[in-house]
Design a protein around this motif. Structure first.
Motif, PDB file in Angstrom:
ATOM      1  N   VAL A  21      49.329  26.533  16.399  1.00  0.00           N
ATOM      2  CA  VAL A  21      48.995  27.954  16.417  1.00  0.00           C
ATOM      3  C   VAL A  21      47.747  28.152  15.560  1.00  0.00           C
ATOM      4  CG1 VAL A  21      49.762  30.272  15.805  1.00  0.00           C
ATOM      5  CG2 VAL A  21      51.413  28.597  16.693  1.00  0.00           C
ATOM      6  N   PRO A  22      46.648  28.656  16.140  1.00  0.00           N
ATOM      7  CA  PRO A  22      45.445  28.837  15.333  1.00  0.00           C
ATOM      8  C   PRO A  22      45.627  29.999  14.364  1.00  0.00           C
ATOM      9  CG  PRO A  22      45.143  29.890  17.454  1.00  0.00           C
ATOM     10  CD  PRO A  22      46.498  29.212  17.500  1.00  0.00           C
ATOM     11  N   GLY A  23      44.747  30.090  13.431  1.00  0.00           N
ATOM     12  CA  GLY A  23      44.779  31.208  12.496  1.00  0.00           C
ATOM     13  C   GLY A  23      43.405  31.386  11.900  1.00  0.00           C
ATOM     14  N   ASN A  24      43.259  32.397  11.083  1.00  0.00           N
ATOM     15  CA  ASN A  24      41.966  32.672  10.471  1.00  0.00           C
ATOM     16  C   ASN A  24      41.465  31.463   9.683  1.00  0.00           C
ATOM     17  OD1 ASN A  24      42.115  35.176  11.562  1.00  0.00           O
ATOM     18  ND2 ASN A  24      42.545  36.261   9.641  1.00  0.00           N
ATOM     19  N   ILE A  25      40.188  31.144   9.850  1.00  0.00           N
ATOM     20  CA  ILE A  25      39.646  29.973   9.162  1.00  0.00           C
ATOM     21  C   ILE A  25      39.513  30.231   7.663  1.00  0.00           C
ATOM     22  CG2 ILE A  25      38.440  29.099  11.192  1.00  0.00           C
ATOM     23  CD1 ILE A  25      35.809  30.117  10.019  1.00  0.00           C
TER      24      ILE A  25
ATOM     25  N   SER B 147      46.181  28.081   7.488  1.00  0.00           N
ATOM     26  CA  SER B 147      45.850  27.727   8.868  1.00  0.00           C
ATOM     27  C   SER B 147      44.888  26.545   8.941  1.00  0.00           C
ATOM     28  CB  SER B 147      45.248  28.927   9.613  1.00  0.00           C
ATOM     29  OG  SER B 147      46.235  29.915   9.820  1.00  0.00           O
ATOM     30  N   PHE B 148      44.528  25.995   7.773  1.00  0.00           N
ATOM     31  CA  PHE B 148      43.581  24.878   7.825  1.00  0.00           C
ATOM     32  C   PHE B 148      44.118  23.742   8.684  1.00  0.00           C
ATOM     33  CE2 PHE B 148      41.824  20.842   6.806  1.00  0.00           C
ATOM     34  CZ  PHE B 148      40.468  21.112   6.769  1.00  0.00           C
TER      35      PHE B 148
ATOM     36  N   ASN C 115      44.410  24.616  12.574  1.00  0.00           N
ATOM     37  CA  ASN C 115      43.099  24.628  13.227  1.00  0.00           C
ATOM     38  C   ASN C 115      42.542  23.209  13.338  1.00  0.00           C
ATOM     39  OD1 ASN C 115      43.001  27.418  13.594  1.00  0.00           O
ATOM     40  ND2 ASN C 115      42.052  27.775  11.597  1.00  0.00           N
TER      41      ASN C 115
ATOM     42  N   LEU D 197      46.330  24.540  21.867  1.00  0.00           N
ATOM     43  CA  LEU D 197      46.330  25.831  21.188  1.00  0.00           C
ATOM     44  C   LEU D 197      47.376  26.764  21.810  1.00  0.00           C
ATOM     45  CD1 LEU D 197      43.218  27.793  20.065  1.00  0.00           C
ATOM     46  CD2 LEU D 197      45.027  28.964  21.286  1.00  0.00           C
ATOM     47  N   VAL D 198      48.174  27.396  20.956  1.00  0.00           N
ATOM     48  CA  VAL D 198      49.235  28.293  21.415  1.00  0.00           C
ATOM     49  C   VAL D 198      48.895  29.739  21.061  1.00  0.00           C
ATOM     50  CG1 VAL D 198      51.639  28.983  21.071  1.00  0.00           C
ATOM     51  CG2 VAL D 198      51.046  26.558  21.224  1.00  0.00           C
ATOM     52  N   GLN D 199      48.830  30.598  22.084  1.00  0.00           N
ATOM     53  CA  GLN D 199      48.704  32.032  21.841  1.00  0.00           C
ATOM     54  C   GLN D 199      50.022  32.750  22.111  1.00  0.00           C
ATOM     55  OE1 GLN D 199      44.983  32.555  24.362  1.00  0.00           O
ATOM     56  NE2 GLN D 199      44.366  33.756  22.590  1.00  0.00           N
TER      57      GLN D 199
END
Lengths: 400, 400
Positions: free
Chosen positions: A280-284, A289-290, A293, A303-305
């Motif tokens: 699951v991506p997240g804010n960089i 979320s490191f 990503n 990548l899962v939305q």
């Protein structure tokens, strides 16, 4: 092997389990004793089983044969003396007394099929609760940091709820943070969830998840562990737990993970087990979320939305049960006229697509004589404008 | 073509520009008039130039020849009557009077090399400011939603600052939100930035970015546009601007974009132009990150966590100037002993790696007889434990 190549079967336990309880008891005892043998982890156990075929075979082996397998001296000693058999008998007694508890062994038909496929599977799997129903359904692992953000917690809850509501069993590790949210999401959807423990199935760690563990058992979930009853939480046991989490699952979803998170190890195990890895991506700008990503960027995690992104990678027959049906094709509909504002390339690709027959991207590349990257751009543009639809396997059709 | 295949050259304007000002004036006038001809956009212009070779050729063509090219009637009329030439002369006068302004035409050596490579490049490019220095450097486009989040704004600023500080020119569209933050980030780093306008270079849209536009000009940046002086902000012109943004750049970074964001179109244009497309992930719960996450998931955009992820895709000679040097190799260092806690597979792969000679993943797969996916998992595990390092081209070395 990708998930979609996996044949997914419910475990045929009813046909294979051998009915005579006395015999089962003896056979079980050997396996449990082997699992309790000091200095024998899954790797050494696999070596022993490769050589002697079964737990009974191991305990029937000559000391000289054992010594040739480069085992630790205390392991050879213990096996030769059968000094864990008494503890194993007691273990079986205690299991019988514990409501809904059982132990599955490697040569048992009830042993989970996917877990058996990993390298060096645990020789015993202690189970408690509705493990059969849970493991008969397609399983997905949700894992992540113990110290997660509110975002991570919400996403874990949401994905678990969405998947569990569609019959997917949520596997996790009963840890704080992402794990607990995953179990809770499944429960919220009145779905199934399995907690894989690094302790015995009669222990709960961390202590504050005691209520969560009870709720999992009460509401149709299960606890599983490879460790003997009474095993306390020891740090070195948790990596073994992680192998089971990914090993029981068609795919593992990493929800949130900082740079050196242990959850990244679970993702690696899933890769080594040839299982699908999702992230699951997240804010960089978020350290939580490191890892997720990074996994997408550098290790090919998908990548899962939404939950659909996970189910889409299931074997097609299972995915079809969960994903919305494609629009009916029976009646012929007038084809949509080509929009007038298409570019040259778009017109070319549009002309090659139909509403009925999905066209695969390689076939399109050949027919259009466009390089695949350029073609991808054109297709993506048509998709953005809602003129075409992408189907699994990089196939494309016009939208009606 | 991927960025890394692109040959990156500074424009050889000094050698090629023809020195006689009177002749240049006449030649320029034809190009400017062609660009001003009603009904002639980049696509029709490309058709005309393919047939007649140059703007002068177009205006020397017979009416019957023009009619055969399926142009709009008003275009044929205008070209045959040369009715834009007077306006073009006035345009040249006005440009001469405007400080730092110029116009580049398609057959001019000064015309940006990368822009010339796109399909149907604009026939004229009005420029203002230090355009030569800006476009001589490697250029990266940063684009995204006008209505962005604070996260998006911060990331745009940060990436622009980090890239500009290393000599990369930041290209964007002077719009509100992500674009403005990108220009400001470059200025903060005292780096170069180019604003591509959908209006004439003497107009600024939106009005509140007037100060920003002046600052860009004062501090070594540039404004560029394909549109004649005085062109007001008309919605239909902005897609043309977007083609120039991606067309001037080695790669385009989508920083934030909602589901139907126009910035997704710029990303698509970059793909069609065979340029690299990058995307910054964000929380899946943020509508502003829907488009960027989607682009990574479904269109193969490269995930960006830091400026290095962008520079790493530059042609190797340029990337090498910006990325930290690899540790010196000259002196032989004692090889690190294999850590004792490696798995069987890890040991196998470790043994195939050296500290000096990068091993390519396919060679490793063959030598280790492991399937690539499993091998990827093992390598990723070793990398996580900081034992090995990945180099471009999926090559691996042991860390010292």
């Amino acid at each position: 092997m990708r998930i979609s190549d996996c044949e997914f079967k419910s475990s045929p336990q009813s046909e294979i389990r051998i009915p005579h309880p006395a015999f089962i008891g003896i056979r079980m005892r050997d396996w449990i004793a082997l699992n309790m043998t000091p200095g024998v982890g899954p790797r050494a156990a696999a070596r022993l089983l490769e050589r002697f075929g079964s737990a009974a075979g191991v305990f029937g082996a000559l000391r000289s044969e054992l010594e040739r397998l480069r085992l630790r001296p205390e392991a050879v000693e213990s096996i030769a003396l059968r000094d864990r058999h008494e503890a194993a008998s007691e273990e079986l007694e205690r299991l019988r007394a514990m409501e809904g508890a059982d132990v599955l062994v490697l040569d048992d038909g009830a042993y989970p099929t996917l877990l058996r496929e990993i390298a060096d599977p645990p020789v015993t799997l202690y189970v408690r609760g509705a493990w059969e129903a849970c493991l008969d359904a397609p399983c997905v692992a949700l894992v992540g940091s113990r110290r997660c953000s509110t975002y991570g917690q919400n996403v874990s809850l949401m994905l678990a709820r969405d998947l569990a509501a569609r019959g997917v069993t949520i596997i996790s590790g009963l840890a704080r943070g992402i794990d607990a949210a995953a179990h809770r999401g499944a429960l919220e959807a009145s779905g199934r969830t399995v907690a894989v423990l690094g302790t015995g199935i009669d222990e709960v760690y961390p202590r504050e998840h005691k209520r969560l563990a009870s709720e999992i058992l009460e509401r149709g979930g299960a606890l599983v562990s490879q460790f003997p009853l009474g095993t306390p939480p020891v740090a070195e046991n948790f990596p073994y737990r992680n192998r089971i989490i990914s090993g029981l699952s068609l795919g593992t979803v990493l929800v949130e993970a900082a740079e050196n998170s242990g959850s990244l190890i679970t993702a690696r195990l899933a890769m080594e087990q040839n299982r699908e890895v999702f992230s699951v991506p997240g804010n960089i700008t978020s350290r939580n979320s490191f890892g997720t990503n990074y996994l997408i960027k550098s290790a090919g995690a998908k990548l899962v939305q939404t939950w659909q992104d996970i189910v889409a990678e299931f074997p097609p027959d299972i995915a079809a049960l969960m994903l919305p049906p494609e629009p009916k094709k029976g009646r012929r509909v007038e084809p949509v006229a080509a929009p007038t504002d298409l570019s040259e390339n778009e017109r070319r690709v549009w002309a090659l697509l139909s509403t009925d027959e999905p066209a695969q991207i390689d076939a399109l590349a050949e027919a259009s004589r466009m390089p695949v990257q350029e073609l991808t751009g054109v297709l993506f543009g048509l998709e953005l404008r809602d003129l075409i639809r992408q189907l699994p396997g990089r196939c494309f059709v016009r939208k009606l």
